[in-house]
Design a protein around this motif. Sequence first.
Motif, PDB file in Angstrom:
ATOM      1  N   LEU A  58      -1.557  53.221 -19.115  1.00  0.00           N
ATOM      2  CA  LEU A  58      -2.769  53.439 -19.910  1.00  0.00           C
ATOM      3  C   LEU A  58      -2.532  53.087 -21.379  1.00  0.00           C
ATOM      4  N   SER A  59      -1.367  53.448 -21.915  1.00  0.00           N
ATOM      5  CA  SER A  59      -1.042  53.114 -23.310  1.00  0.00           C
ATOM      6  C   SER A  59      -0.903  51.610 -23.490  1.00  0.00           C
ATOM      7  N   HIS A  60      -0.313  50.945 -22.498  1.00  0.00           N
ATOM      8  CA  HIS A  60      -0.168  49.479 -22.527  1.00  0.00           C
ATOM      9  C   HIS A  60      -1.544  48.816 -22.615  1.00  0.00           C
ATOM     10  N   ILE A 106      -1.587  63.850 -15.229  1.00  0.00           N
ATOM     11  CA  ILE A 106      -1.791  62.513 -14.649  1.00  0.00           C
ATOM     12  C   ILE A 106      -0.981  61.487 -15.435  1.00  0.00           C
ATOM     13  N   ARG A 107      -1.061  61.554 -16.772  1.00  0.00           N
ATOM     14  CA  ARG A 107      -0.338  60.586 -17.615  1.00  0.00           C
ATOM     15  C   ARG A 107       1.179  60.674 -17.394  1.00  0.00           C
ATOM     16  N   THR A 132       6.838  53.075 -16.501  1.00  0.00           N
ATOM     17  CA  THR A 132       7.294  53.908 -15.383  1.00  0.00           C
ATOM     18  C   THR A 132       6.343  55.047 -15.034  1.00  0.00           C
ATOM     19  N   THR A 133       5.375  55.345 -15.947  1.00  0.00           N
ATOM     20  CA  THR A 133       4.423  56.416 -15.649  1.00  0.00           C
ATOM     21  C   THR A 133       2.990  55.876 -15.770  1.00  0.00           C
ATOM     22  N   ILE A 134       2.062  56.648 -15.276  1.00  0.00           N
ATOM     23  CA  ILE A 134       0.644  56.274 -15.391  1.00  0.00           C
ATOM     24  C   ILE A 134       0.268  56.211 -16.871  1.00  0.00           C
TER      25      ILE A 134
END
Length: 200
Positions: free
Chosen positions: A24-26, A52-53, A18-20
């Motif tokens: 990025l973690s994915h 941003i994250r 649901t977030t940027i």
Amino acid sequence: MSVTVDHESLAAESLGLTTIGHVLSHLQRDNRLVINLLIDGQKPDLGRLGQIRAAPLDGHTLFIETAEPQEIALEVLGEVDAQLEDGDRLKDEAVDLLQQNNPAAAMERLSGCFTIWNAARESIQKTTQLLRIDVEKIEVGGRSLGDLLVDFTDQLRQIKASLEGRDFVSLADILQYEMTQTTTHWREAVAYVRRAAGGE
């Protein structure tokens, strides 16, 4: 919301992202490094990475390009190898010029050597971090790469002391013998890290 990773659509919603930061973690879990990120067609200010994250994906278009750490490491190591060759040539020219009593021209060559040696040291350190390789486990010339990094710092101090004392005979000796051995060790370290990255 639209998320494109390496020119393919990523079903972020169905993956529960649901977030940027989630995206990025994915990608990080898949051992991918983000080399390019565009949010709504713009490069974000990475100084605000925390904000941003945390930003929601809703209403944004993300374009992300990634690379494998090994791919980047092999590219960097290839450049380091080529630079070390240039550094050896410049070092040899500096020694010749010192032996011909032409210190001014030798200093020009030496300046190029310093740039190359420092870039090589940094690149090797960053590449080993990227690949999660412990520098103490890399053995070069019977010693760890960590020890080699300490030796390199000591040699730079000796070179500086020779320059400050205008002791060009000692400087030529350090360059000709110690730094030749050091660059040989750098090359062995590059080869080791390249093998660890799957390049040989």
